[in-house]
Every structure is written in C-alpha cells, then in structure tokens.
Motif scaffolding. Structure first.
Motif, PDB file in Angstrom:
ATOM      1  N   GLY A 167       7.541   0.475   7.115  1.00 24.31           N
ATOM      2  CA  GLY A 167       7.449   1.277   6.474  1.00 24.31           C
ATOM      3  C   GLY A 167       8.073   2.900   6.487  1.00 24.31           C
ATOM      4  N   SER A 168       7.936   3.852   5.632  1.00 28.72           N
ATOM      5  CA  SER A 168       8.382   5.112   5.564  1.00 28.72           C
ATOM      6  C   SER A 168       7.357   6.049   5.345  1.00 28.72           C
ATOM      7  CB  SER A 168       9.708   5.126   4.661  1.00 28.72           C
ATOM      8  OG  SER A 168      10.495   4.189   4.894  1.00 28.72           O
ATOM      9  N   VAL A 169       7.550   7.323   5.508  1.00 31.43           N
ATOM     10  CA  VAL A 169       6.712   8.413   5.560  1.00 31.43           C
ATOM     11  C   VAL A 169       7.655   9.558   5.220  1.00 31.43           C
ATOM     12  CG1 VAL A 169       4.904   9.912   6.486  1.00 31.43           C
ATOM     13  CG2 VAL A 169       4.820   7.742   7.272  1.00 31.43           C
ATOM     14  N   PHE A 170       7.194  10.141   4.011  1.00 37.49           N
ATOM     15  CA  PHE A 170       7.926  11.448   3.454  1.00 37.49           C
ATOM     16  C   PHE A 170       6.821  12.483   3.630  1.00 37.49           C
ATOM     17  CE2 PHE A 170      10.294   8.051   1.852  1.00 37.49           C
ATOM     18  CZ  PHE A 170      11.503   8.423   1.438  1.00 37.49           C
ATOM     19  N   THR A 171       7.124  13.596   4.249  1.00 40.61           N
ATOM     20  CA  THR A 171       6.159  14.531   4.451  1.00 40.61           C
ATOM     21  C   THR A 171       6.901  16.126   3.888  1.00 40.61           C
ATOM     22  OG1 THR A 171       5.729  13.780   6.631  1.00 40.61           O
ATOM     23  CG2 THR A 171       5.097  16.192   6.114  1.00 40.61           C
ATOM     24  N   MET A 172       5.941  16.491   2.825  1.00 38.87           N
ATOM     25  CA  MET A 172       6.350  17.526   2.285  1.00 38.87           C
ATOM     26  C   MET A 172       5.537  19.025   2.743  1.00 38.87           C
ATOM     27  SD  MET A 172       7.093  16.731  -1.555  1.00 38.87           S
ATOM     28  CE  MET A 172       5.485  15.626  -1.667  1.00 38.87           C
ATOM     29  N   SER A 173       6.189  20.003   3.145  1.00 38.92           N
ATOM     30  CA  SER A 173       5.559  21.135   3.680  1.00 38.92           C
ATOM     31  C   SER A 173       5.770  22.241   2.801  1.00 38.92           C
ATOM     32  CB  SER A 173       6.063  21.570   5.125  1.00 38.92           C
ATOM     33  OG  SER A 173       5.402  22.768   5.385  1.00 38.92           O
ATOM     34  N   LEU A 174       4.732  22.738   1.795  1.00 33.25           N
ATOM     35  CA  LEU A 174       4.740  23.875   0.863  1.00 33.25           C
ATOM     36  C   LEU A 174       4.118  24.883   1.156  1.00 33.25           C
ATOM     37  CD1 LEU A 174       4.256  21.008  -2.004  1.00 33.25           C
ATOM     38  CD2 LEU A 174       6.531  22.173  -1.147  1.00 33.25           C
ATOM     39  N   PRO A 175       4.455  26.145   0.807  1.00 30.66           N
ATOM     40  CA  PRO A 175       3.506  27.261   0.761  1.00 30.66           C
ATOM     41  C   PRO A 175       2.371  27.098  -0.120  1.00 30.66           C
ATOM     42  CG  PRO A 175       5.370  27.646  -0.672  1.00 30.66           C
ATOM     43  CD  PRO A 175       5.743  26.269  -0.138  1.00 30.66           C
ATOM     44  N   LEU A 176       1.171  27.615   0.304  1.00 29.75           N
ATOM     45  CA  LEU A 176       0.152  27.621  -0.472  1.00 29.75           C
ATOM     46  C   LEU A 176       0.103  28.575  -1.935  1.00 29.75           C
ATOM     47  CD1 LEU A 176      -2.749  27.955   2.091  1.00 29.75           C
ATOM     48  CD2 LEU A 176      -2.034  25.916   0.985  1.00 29.75           C
TER      49      LEU A 176
ATOM     50  N   ALA B 130       3.448   7.667   2.176  1.00 31.38           N
ATOM     51  CA  ALA B 130       3.562   6.663   3.083  1.00 31.38           C
ATOM     52  C   ALA B 130       3.295   5.221   2.399  1.00 31.38           C
ATOM     53  CB  ALA B 130       2.807   6.886   4.324  1.00 31.38           C
ATOM     54  N   ASP B 131       4.494   4.349   2.947  1.00 33.21           N
ATOM     55  CA  ASP B 131       4.306   3.156   2.325  1.00 33.21           C
ATOM     56  C   ASP B 131       4.322   2.051   3.286  1.00 33.21           C
ATOM     57  OD1 ASP B 131       7.315   2.062   2.532  1.00 33.21           O
ATOM     58  OD2 ASP B 131       7.552   3.847   1.459  1.00 33.21           O
ATOM     59  N   ASP B 132       4.048   0.995   3.254  1.00 33.32           N
ATOM     60  CA  ASP B 132       4.046  -0.059   4.403  1.00 33.32           C
ATOM     61  C   ASP B 132       5.127  -1.151   3.887  1.00 33.32           C
ATOM     62  OD1 ASP B 132       2.714  -1.265   2.155  1.00 33.32           O
ATOM     63  OD2 ASP B 132       1.209  -2.173   3.509  1.00 33.32           O
ATOM     64  N   GLY B 133       6.328  -0.647   3.502  1.00 27.57           N
ATOM     65  CA  GLY B 133       7.175  -1.390   2.854  1.00 27.57           C
ATOM     66  C   GLY B 133       8.237  -1.887   4.069  1.00 27.57           C
ATOM     67  N   ALA B 134       9.417  -2.052   3.615  1.00 27.35           N
ATOM     68  CA  ALA B 134      10.493  -2.525   4.575  1.00 27.35           C
ATOM     69  C   ALA B 134      10.911  -1.368   5.340  1.00 27.35           C
ATOM     70  CB  ALA B 134      11.580  -3.331   3.836  1.00 27.35           C
ATOM     71  N   GLY B 135      10.837  -0.188   4.843  1.00 32.14           N
ATOM     72  CA  GLY B 135      11.384   1.114   5.657  1.00 32.14           C
ATOM     73  C   GLY B 135      13.070   1.248   5.138  1.00 32.14           C
ATOM     74  N   ILE B 136      13.533   2.090   5.740  1.00 35.80           N
ATOM     75  CA  ILE B 136      14.932   2.437   5.244  1.00 35.80           C
ATOM     76  C   ILE B 136      15.873   1.367   6.102  1.00 35.80           C
ATOM     77  CG2 ILE B 136      16.694   4.132   5.582  1.00 35.80           C
ATOM     78  CD1 ILE B 136      14.678   6.171   5.207  1.00 35.80           C
ATOM     79  N   ASN B 137      16.593   0.667   5.460  1.00 34.65           N
ATOM     80  CA  ASN B 137      17.922   0.084   5.915  1.00 34.65           C
ATOM     81  C   ASN B 137      18.863   0.866   6.483  1.00 34.65           C
ATOM     82  OD1 ASN B 137      20.040  -1.711   6.524  1.00 34.65           O
ATOM     83  ND2 ASN B 137      19.074  -3.220   5.178  1.00 34.65           N
ATOM     84  N   ARG B 138      18.913   1.400   7.725  1.00 35.37           N
ATOM     85  CA  ARG B 138      19.791   2.287   8.034  1.00 35.37           C
ATOM     86  C   ARG B 138      21.343   1.887   8.083  1.00 35.37           C
ATOM     87  NH1 ARG B 138      15.650   3.497  12.040  1.00 35.37           N
ATOM     88  NH2 ARG B 138      14.543   5.293  11.193  1.00 35.37           N
ATOM     89  N   GLU B 139      21.568   0.665   8.364  1.00 30.46           N
ATOM     90  CA  GLU B 139      22.971   0.156   8.246  1.00 30.46           C
ATOM     91  C   GLU B 139      23.589   0.233   7.023  1.00 30.46           C
ATOM     92  OE1 GLU B 139      26.728  -0.983   9.195  1.00 30.46           O
ATOM     93  OE2 GLU B 139      25.034  -0.304  10.930  1.00 30.46           O
TER      94      GLU B 139
ATOM     95  N   THR C  38       0.771  -1.153  -0.148  1.00 34.70           N
ATOM     96  CA  THR C  38      -0.044  -0.061  -0.154  1.00 34.70           C
ATOM     97  C   THR C  38       0.905   1.215   0.043  1.00 34.70           C
ATOM     98  OG1 THR C  38      -1.950  -1.130   0.912  1.00 34.70           O
ATOM     99  CG2 THR C  38      -1.872   1.386   1.217  1.00 34.70           C
ATOM    100  N   VAL C  39       0.782   2.048  -0.869  1.00 28.34           N
ATOM    101  CA  VAL C  39       1.237   3.443  -0.834  1.00 28.34           C
ATOM    102  C   VAL C  39       0.015   4.484  -0.594  1.00 28.34           C
ATOM    103  CG1 VAL C  39       2.596   5.164  -2.205  1.00 28.34           C
ATOM    104  CG2 VAL C  39       2.884   2.902  -2.450  1.00 28.34           C
ATOM    105  N   ARG C  40       0.268   5.483   0.557  1.00 32.00           N
ATOM    106  CA  ARG C  40      -0.751   6.161   0.559  1.00 32.00           C
ATOM    107  C   ARG C  40      -0.434   7.870   0.553  1.00 32.00           C
ATOM    108  NH1 ARG C  40      -5.409   5.422   3.710  1.00 32.00           N
ATOM    109  NH2 ARG C  40      -4.591   3.675   4.501  1.00 32.00           N
TER     110      ARG C  40
END
Length: 764
Positions: A602-611, A522-531, A505-507
């Motif tokens: 999963g991971s969530v990318f949040t973008m904050s933009l001016p109107l 947002a996705d319900d995947g494996a998330g970021i492999n930080r190592e 799922t990609v939301r």
C-alpha cells in the motif's frame, strides 16, 4: 424573519441531519447495534421529512417516508441491519442528500435511481431483499393529501374557576383529520408531564398533542394543580401536565414515537387503560368538553395555536379565552408580572437567581452567523495586529527608557490584541468531520463503478482547523480518494490471489502536530509500481533514461503535470490530470505533501497544512540583508554555533554538533541565492527546525530580530509563486517581509532543486 430565511435555516439543519444520518449508518455498518445509534438515524430522517412537509417538498417527503418506514423496522427489531441492508440504506442516504440539494438549489435527481431505491426499501420493510436488477419504474409515492379538519362545535357549559382565577381544563380532540377510527380498539392511558427544558428548546406541547390525536380517538384532561399564584409564578416554568386516554390500533410504540424528540425533557407514562373509555379520567374534577380547533397548526403559524384554543360560554358577553396551553405560559406569566408591580425583595432575588441559572444552562447554545461577517472580522483583526506592531515599533524608536506609561499601555494592548485574535480564530475553527464524511460517499460510488469492495476508516474527525482550509481541502482529498480506489486498491480476485482480504481498506486520519494539521490517506493496495512509473516518465520525456533516482523521487513523479499510469481512460481517472492538481492545491494552502509506498502493501499520502491562513507566530530574522519570518511552530531551539562544533562533510556540506549528535547545517542565504558563497557559521545564529519528511536541520541566519505575530498575505494571489517562500507579511515599520517555507528549504538542502519545485508548482 421571512419565509426564505426560515427555509434557509431548514436546509442548514438538513446538512446537520444528513451528517448525523451518514455517521450513524457508518457506525451500524461497523457493527454498532446500540439502540441510541439506530434511534439517531431514524430521528435524522424523520426530522428532514417533517421539515420538508412544512415547505411542500413532496419528492423529498415521499422518499424520506419510505426510508423512515424501513428504518422503523430496524428500530423495532423486525429487520436485521446486515451489510446488504446497510448498503441499501447508505445509498438511500446519498439520494436523500441529492433530493435535499435539488430542493435547495433547483437541480434534478436521477429518478430511475431513486425509484429503484424506493423499491428496495419497500422490499426490505416487507422482510425481503430485492435483486439489484429488479428496479421498479413506478414513480415515488406522493404524500397523502391532508384531510380537512372536523367542524368545531361549541361547548354549552361555562368554565368554573377557583379563587386564583385558574381552572384545569380538559381538552377533547374530536376526529381530528385522518380516516374514521374503529370503535372497538385497545385503549391506553398516557400521562405527559413537560419539564421547563421542553419549552426552552422550542418544543410545543400543542403540536405533540395534535400528532398524538392522529393515532385514534382521544380525550385529554389538563391538570394545573401545580400552578402557583402570580407572585410566585416563574415565566419559564412548566406547571401543566396532561392525562390522556386514547383508543388506537397502532400500539404503544407508536404512542411513544410521537414524544421521541421530547422524551428527555418530559416525564412520560404509557400503559394499557383499565376499562377506561374516551372522555373518562382518574381525576375527581368534572370533565368539561372543550372543542380545540387544531387545523390552524397544519397551514398556519404554530405560534398562533394558543389563539385557536377558545372556550365558548353560554353567556356570549362573558366568553372566556381560558384554554391556555403550556406553550403560552411564558406570555401569561409575563403579563402577570407586569400587573404585579409590587414584588417583594425575596421574589426579586429568586427571579435573579433563576435568571442566572438559565444563563448557565444556555451557555452551550450556538448561533448561526454568516461566514462573510466572520471573514470581515478576521480581516479587521489582521489590520489591528499590523497597526499594533507599527505603533510598538514607533514607540521603541522614539523612547528608549522602556518604563514609560506608553510602553506599559502598549504591552497591555499587545496582550489584548492577541486574545482577540485567538478568540476570532477559534470562531472559524471547525472539525474536519464534514469533509471526511463527504469522502465516504465517493468511496462507495467508485467502489460500485469498479466492482471493488472497499471500507473507508476515518480517525480524528473532530480535529479542528480553520474554515478556509476545510473549504479548500475537499478538492485535493477527492482526487486522492479517487486515485487510491481506482489505482491503489486491487480487485477482489487479485487481492485473494495475493493472500489479502478481498475487502480493501482506505484509512483517512487527521491530527495536530507542531501547530499544523496532518492529514494522512493510507490504503492497503498494491503500492506504487516504481518500474512502471519510471518507464512512463521516460516515455513522456519527463526524465532522461539514465537518470539515477531514489525510490522517493520516483514516487514523486506522479505529481508531474500530465503524468498517468492508467492503461485506458475512464470516467474515474487516467486523463492525465489529478495528482498535479493535488500538489498545487496543497501548496496554495501553504502545505506540503509526501508519499511513502511499499510495493504490495500500500501507499500513504501525508499532507501537512497550516491550522489557519490568517496569522502565525514567527521569528523575524535577517539573512544577507533581507528580513525573513520563520514560522515558530517549526523551530525547536536557537543556538550560537561555536567553531569546535562545526564539521565539514564533503565539498559543500557542513554539520553542527548538538548534544553529542550531528545535524546538517543549512545556509538559508545560499539556498535562496541571496549570496554566492556560504557564510561563516560562527558569525551567525542557528535555528534548529523540524520538517515533515526531512527530519531536523540547523538553518543558518545572520541575526534574530525578535518574535512577533504576523498577518499572512498570499504571495501567489498578489505576485507569483516564489520557491522557498510560503507567503509574505507586513512588519511594524511598514516593510514587506517574506515568510520562509521551511519544508522547501530543507528539501533543497537534501539535493532537491528549488527551481524544479517552482516549475512543478507553476504548471497550470
């Protein structure tokens, strides 16, 4: 209006129909079986096919015809819209969009793909689902050539009239085009009563009757009993209705399909005829056969249709053009109004009331305006705001009474300027729905390429934002969607092994917050492999091996130029470009992007933009002799710090006590290197601000000059990117002031280097 302009309008309408088509198919894919949703999907394809036929776009017509036939099977419950069926239809919608774009821009379409989908659509229409590998190489069917219209034979009898000069005239369509119809066919009685809304929306009763005549042998009686005298005639009214008898083997559904676009604007009755023959009616008035040549409607201008309806009388000198259709009632009434110059006061009042009602009914109508004209208008409004500020500044410097008529006039001017600016910005505000719908196709295509099963869920599609922001949002969103599908979502096998649903799922969501727009992917995947990210950054000399980084800092390494964790290069990603482009694009819009990731979830990318990228409300402040503008949407409150409320924390950090809670105090002048040492908080003013991902901070400034509306000027377009600064503006005294990037300043107060931000953003 020339043909090119008409064609351009057609393609603009196609964009709307394609959006409606995809939206409806996605609803059906989510389980929506509402007949209105199915009908909306069918109407979208039907409208595109009809318009394309008028311009001779044969490839588009041919594909749309097959698509429409399959959708009709779904609409008539002959085909169950399962997931497999809808998968074919969603692909067909993509090809229909490609054919439309090719017809507009002169490009080409993958013929093998379109032929394969034609094969699958035809198989679905016959109740069978073809194998994906069974792709026919046969060319797409071409529309059948138009049949020549039947010859017109003049009617020998003159038309009798009543005292008012009008007589209902039955029309007879004799073998209009198509193949010869069988004699013994089921007969149906149709009563078609248009309302005035049908004509106000541009529909044409003549065209509907023409389309109906193609179903079989048909005779028509036009009833004008409700037609009033000239003094009571409403130019926009609807007085005629038709009694129709038609013999056809197509069935009642085919008859109702002809009127599907007008069914809300007319009264329609369709029932099997009771022993009626073509030419018979239930009216006592005699049938007078009148030939009606409709061939002009096929190749000519539809507006000339009434002129084609001509009645031939026996006396050639008294030929009467009495076969007026409902589509030229407006012209007839207008002519009558010119003749009837002696209108009563009551009639005039009634006409005025009717005009007011029509204006109220048309309040929701829209017009198409060239975007360049809107841009010029916005630029002029921006200059108006600047000049109004300059004028106010000059009056303030030269008049200290504050009660003069000039000051009062300036206050009114300021209010009017603000209203004009709000109205103009509302014109450019558009929902993000078109961009979100474009992402659906990208998800489908990449999912097919990677062999993954992925569902895209969108929320907040009607959230409105400036058109400029929308136009520049598509590219970063595309990169992020591709990254989420290729890197984030696991294969079905890995998801099953991890105990997850095999369908990923990609939301994608959009919402307003504090005068800005937040877009989350947002996705319900494996998330970021930080190592893995850390080791890759070390291998590429992006960080030192002994660097002590937090989880958030490791996640943000993916935004570094050339960074990629892909094991192999593919057509989707892994070429070392992508996420750095995303960050630069978002920063160019005056926005920020943050990442939160949970391994395995999963991971969530949040973008904050001016109107908007044109104007903003800001607080003008002074910092170390420099004038800055702080966006008002980021400010929670302002306060004067007291010595007892200031507390030291560590060597270089200070906190301020606000209502029994502690908030970090940030010296803006020190962060921006305007001064070498920290200022005394008691001598300044604290602005309590809220930023994305950084929580609340108290920004320390020297003084507040006031609140005003400023016009945003891009600093990158005119100079270069400056860390901590979002843009620039022109003040009322003509000076240039810098607009503070609150998120960057807050990030720097948390230990994030502004120089690092600058080096990252400057890499191209």
């Amino acid at each position: 209006m020339d043909m090119n302009e008409i064609k351009e309008i057609f393609f603009q309408e196609c964009e709307e129909q394609l959006a409606e088509l995809e939206s409806g198919l996605l609803k059906m894919n989510d389980g929506d079986r509402d007949p209105e949703t199915v009908n909306a999907v069918f109407r979208a394809v039907h409208s595109i096919k009809g318009g394309a036929g008028a311009f001779g776009l044969d490839d588009l017509v041919a594909f749309a015809h097959v698509f429409e036939t399959t959708l009709d099977c779904v609409r008539s419950n002959k085909l169950e819209p399962t997931q497999d069926v809808l998968k074919v239809m969603l692909k067909s919608a993509d090809v229909l969009a490609d054919l439309t774009n090719a017809a507009r821009d002169g490009g080409s379409v993958d013929e093998s793909r379109s032929r394969g989908l034609v094969k699958e659509l035809e198989a679905l229409a016959h109740g069978e689902l073809p194998s994906p590998s069974a792709v026919s190489e046969a060319p797409a069917p071409k529309p059948a050539p138009k049949a020549a219209p039947a010859p017109v034979v003049a009617a020998p009898a003159p038309v009798p009239t009543d005292d008012s000069g009008f007589q209902p005239i039955p029309f007879s369509f004799d073998d209009f085009g198509g193949e010869e119809k069988p004699v013994d066919l089921p007969a149906y009685e149709v009563i078609f009563k248009p309302r005035f809304e049908l004509y106000s929306k541009g529909n044409d009763a003549t065209l509907l009757l023409r389309d109906l005549s193609r179903l079989g042998e048909m005779s028509i009686y036009c009833n004008a009993d409700a037609l009033p005298g000239l003094d009571e005639l409403d130019p926009e009214g609807a007085y005629f209705f038709w009694n129709i008898t038609i013999k056809t083997d197509k069935g009642e559904d085919a008859i109702r399909t002809v009127f599907e676009f007008a069914e809300w604007d007319c009264d329609l009755t369709v029932k099997p005829a009771e022993d009626s023959q073509p030419g018979e009616t239930n009216e006592e008035l005699p049938m007078i056969p009148v030939p009606f040549d409709l061939s002009i409607l096929d190749d000519g201008d539809a507006s000339e249709a009434p002129a084609a309806a001509e009645i031939k009388a026996n006396d050639a000198n008294s030929a009467v053009a009495a076969a007026e259709t409902a589509t030229n009632v407006t012209q007839m009434a207008a002519a009558a109004a010119r003749v009837e110059k002696k209108e009563s006061a009551a009639a005039a009042a009634a006409a005025a009331a009717n005009a007011a009602a029509q204006n109220n009914a048309a309040a929701g109508q829209t017009i198409r305006v060239d975007l360049d004209r809107v841009d010029r208008l916005i630029n002029l409004v921006g200059e108006l705001v600047i000049n109004q500020a300059m004028l106010s500044q000059s009056v303030i410097e030269n008049d200290t009474t504050g009660t003069s008529s000039i000051n009062m006039g300036l206050e009114e001017l300021q209010q009017l300027t603000r209203e004009i600016q709000d109205s103009v910005m509302a014109i450019r505000a558009q929902p993000v729905k078109p961009v979100f719908q474009r992402m659906s196709r990208i998800v489908r295509e990449i999912a097919d390429m990677t062999g993954k099963s992925i569902r895209l869920i969108t929320e907040g599609e009607n959230t409105e934002v400036d058109k400029t922001v929308i136009d520049k949002l598509a590219e970063p969103l595309t990169h992020m969607i591709r990254n989420a599908v290729d890197h984030g979502i696991e294969t079905p096998e890995k998801r099953a092994a991890a105990g997850k649903n095999t369908e990923g799922t990609v939301r994608l969501t959009a919402k307003h917050r504090s005068g800005r727009i937040l877009i989350e992917l947002a996705d319900d995947g494996a998330g970021i492999n930080r190592e893995k990210v850390r080791q890759k950054a070390i291998a590429n000399d992006l960080i030192s091996p002994d660097a002590n980084l937090s989880d958030e800092e490791i996640d943000n390494l993916i935004f570094l130029p050339g960074f990629s964790t892909a094991d192999k290069i593919s057509d989707i990603s892994g070429r070392g470009v992508g996420m750095d482009v995303v960050k630069r694009s978002i920063q160019a819009l005056g926005g920020r992007i943050n990442i939160t990731s949970r391994p395995g979830q999963g991971s969530v990318f949040t973008m904050s933009l001016p109107l908007t990228l044109a104007v903003l409300d800001g607080m003008v402040v002074t910092v170390a002799g420099q004038t800055l503008v702080v966006p008002l949407t980021a400010i929670v409150e302002t306060l004067q710090p007291e010595a007892a409320a200031i507390h030291s924390f560590g060597a270089n950090h200070r906190l301020i006590s606000i209502r029994n809670s502690f908030c970090p105090l940030v010296d803006v002048g020190r962060i921006l290197n305007f001064r070498a040492t920290q200022a005394n908080p008691v001598e300044g003013v604290a602005l309590l601000v809220e930023s994305e991902g950084g929580g609340q901070r108290a920004l320390m400034v020297d003084a507040i000059q006031g609140q005003r509306q400023v016009v945003i000027k891009s600093l990158e377009a005119n100079y270069t990117h400056v860390p901590g600064i979002a843009a620039a503006t022109i003040l009322g005294d003509g000076r240039v002031a810098l607009i503070l990037d609150v998120d960057a300043v807050v990030g720097a107060s948390r230990g994030q280097s502004l120089k690092a931000e600058m080096s990252l953003a400057a890499v191209g």
